[in-house]
Design a protein around this motif. Structure first.
Motif, PDB file in Angstrom:
ATOM      1  N   THR A 115      37.018  43.311  44.688  1.00  0.00           N
ATOM      2  CA  THR A 115      35.788  43.257  43.893  1.00  0.00           C
ATOM      3  C   THR A 115      36.061  42.676  42.515  1.00  0.00           C
ATOM      4  N   LEU A 116      37.156  43.095  41.906  1.00  0.00           N
ATOM      5  CA  LEU A 116      37.513  42.615  40.572  1.00  0.00           C
ATOM      6  C   LEU A 116      37.730  41.104  40.580  1.00  0.00           C
ATOM      7  N   ALA A 117      38.475  40.615  41.551  1.00  0.00           N
ATOM      8  CA  ALA A 117      38.820  39.192  41.588  1.00  0.00           C
ATOM      9  C   ALA A 117      37.607  38.313  41.835  1.00  0.00           C
ATOM     10  N   THR A 118      36.710  38.744  42.700  1.00  0.00           N
ATOM     11  CA  THR A 118      35.553  37.912  43.030  1.00  0.00           C
ATOM     12  C   THR A 118      34.559  37.820  41.879  1.00  0.00           C
ATOM     13  N   ALA A 119      34.747  38.627  40.843  1.00  0.00           N
ATOM     14  CA  ALA A 119      33.858  38.568  39.677  1.00  0.00           C
ATOM     15  C   ALA A 119      34.328  37.533  38.656  1.00  0.00           C
ATOM     16  N   TRP A 120      35.391  36.797  38.978  1.00  0.00           N
ATOM     17  CA  TRP A 120      35.956  35.820  38.049  1.00  0.00           C
ATOM     18  C   TRP A 120      36.175  34.491  38.753  1.00  0.00           C
ATOM     19  N   GLN A 121      36.171  33.432  37.966  1.00  0.00           N
ATOM     20  CA  GLN A 121      36.421  32.098  38.483  1.00  0.00           C
ATOM     21  C   GLN A 121      37.930  31.849  38.522  1.00  0.00           C
ATOM     22  N   VAL A 122      38.562  32.434  39.527  1.00  0.00           N
ATOM     23  CA  VAL A 122      40.011  32.379  39.671  1.00  0.00           C
ATOM     24  C   VAL A 122      40.365  32.473  41.147  1.00  0.00           C
ATOM     25  N   ILE A 123      41.450  31.835  41.540  1.00  0.00           N
ATOM     26  CA  ILE A 123      41.986  31.983  42.892  1.00  0.00           C
ATOM     27  C   ILE A 123      43.090  33.026  42.824  1.00  0.00           C
ATOM     28  N   THR A 124      42.899  34.142  43.530  1.00  0.00           N
ATOM     29  CA  THR A 124      43.876  35.229  43.508  1.00  0.00           C
ATOM     30  C   THR A 124      44.729  35.142  44.770  1.00  0.00           C
ATOM     31  N   VAL A 125      46.044  35.165  44.583  1.00  0.00           N
ATOM     32  CA  VAL A 125      47.002  34.895  45.651  1.00  0.00           C
ATOM     33  C   VAL A 125      47.874  36.123  45.870  1.00  0.00           C
ATOM     34  N   PHE A 126      47.948  36.581  47.127  1.00  0.00           N
ATOM     35  CA  PHE A 126      48.755  37.741  47.499  1.00  0.00           C
ATOM     36  C   PHE A 126      49.778  37.301  48.553  1.00  0.00           C
ATOM     37  N   PRO A 127      50.976  36.908  48.159  1.00  0.00           N
ATOM     38  CA  PRO A 127      51.958  36.482  49.159  1.00  0.00           C
ATOM     39  C   PRO A 127      52.716  37.662  49.743  1.00  0.00           C
TER      40      PRO A 127
END
Length: 338
Positions: A115-127
């Motif tokens: 939820t936190l990540a989708t509120a920002w214009q950013v690509i969040t990466v979980f390797p």
């Protein structure tokens, strides 16, 4: 005129046919382009699979990695407005897992980061980072080689996300526990790669007394020296993977460091005391050492040391929210206007 007319109709029909075929070809090409599968990194690492969420905002990518000698998953959370054909690119927030039973999707299962990540214009990466790799290319008695976690994360994954999913080279990295070490290690070993680094309960000074031996024997490998080498004998390699030793390389990088002093539960904690809680005061000592060195070097650092709080997700969720807006500002990610 009639002859021209008779000739004109087939020409017209032919033109329509050409247009239809061309349109079909363009559509097929467009559909084919709407995937990252087949994208390669410089060393031949390749995206070999994708699994998309129903809303198209998340994808789990399968990466065939020469650095690791296997295929591993990487989860991406994509911003609103993202598409393969977008004219713009987006900054990257890389999130690193802890050890033990953590996997690439543990952040999503244990916190509200989706939820936190989708509120920002950013690509969040979980390797994926494995249970014991501790974010390094293995020393292997000086031969190095597989498993090469640092190469996988900082070269293969980042290149593939840039080439396939519209990421740019403005990045931040954060992690918890062993992932906190990973964030600090990657930022210090690769100066300028990340605009901001956050470590939550990380062991960021791996050559400190006792911590060195914990790191050595917690590898989970048949040969505990495979990861960093034999303590003291292979000291140069230990130094080159110790964020405390490499602290000067954080100049120009934003830094957030947090840890609990005791590992004792706060009122919000629900996990009973276990031996892993002993890592928390060790982390506090490590983190304090790094803070002191950074300040001696004149490098700004933001800290949060708390007296109560377990080596657990209740603390890390809180620290995530404390550091997230600063990290977003550092990489130029804006809140989602919608």
């Amino acid at each position: 005129m009639k002859r021209i007319g008779r000739l004109g109709r087939p020409v017209a029909r032919f033109s329509v046919l050409v247009a239809l075929v061309a349109g079909t070809t363009v559509a097929a090409a467009s559909a084919q382009a709407a995937t990252g599968v087949g994208t390669r990194a410089d060393d031949g690492a390749e995206i070999v699979g994708e699994s998309w969420s129903a809303d198209g905002r998340q994808v789990v990518v399968q990466v065939r990695s020469p650095a690791m000698g296997e295929t591993l998953p990487v989860k991406l959370i994509l911003p609103r407005g993202w598409s393969f054909a977008a004219a713009r690119t987006w900054p990257v927030m890389m999130m690193l897992q802890g050890g033990g039973g953590d996997t690439y999707d543990t952040w999503s299962r244990k916190t509200d980061i989706d939820t936190l990540a989708t509120a920002w214009q950013v690509i969040t990466v979980f390797p994926e980072a494995g249970p014991h790799g501790l974010y390094t290319d293995y020393y292997n008695k000086g031969a190095f080689g597989k498993p090469a976690w640092e190469t996988f994360h900082t070269q293969e994954v980042l290149q593939l996300v840039e080439r396939a999913y519209r990421a740019n080279t403005t990045r931040a990295v954060a992690g918890l526990s062993s992932g906190g070490y990973g964030a600090a290690a990657y930022a210090t070993r690769n100066p300028g790669m990340f605009r901001y680094m956050a470590s939550y309960s990380g062991l960021v000074a791996i050559r400190m007394p006792l911590v060195r031996w914990f790191v050595y024997f917690s590898s989970g490998d048949a040969d505990p020296s495979a990861r960093f080498g034999v303590p003291f004998r292979d000291e140069r390699n230990w130094e080159q993977h110790d964020p405390l030793y490499l602290a000067a390389n954080l100049r120009g990088t934003g830094v957030f460091l947090s840890s609990g002093y005791t590992g004792l539960p706060s009122p919000a904690d629900t996990v009973g005391w276990t031996p892993i809680q002993a890592v928390e005061p060790a982390s506090a000592a490590n983190t304090s050492a790094l803070v002191l060195k950074l300040r001696a070097l004149g490098i700004p650092v933001t800290t949060d040391f708390y007296p109560l709080g377990e080596h657990d997700w209740v603390s890390w969720q809180r620290e995530l929210h404390r550091s997230w807006p600063v990290m977003m500002q550092a990489i130029g990610a804006t809140p989602d206007a919608n």
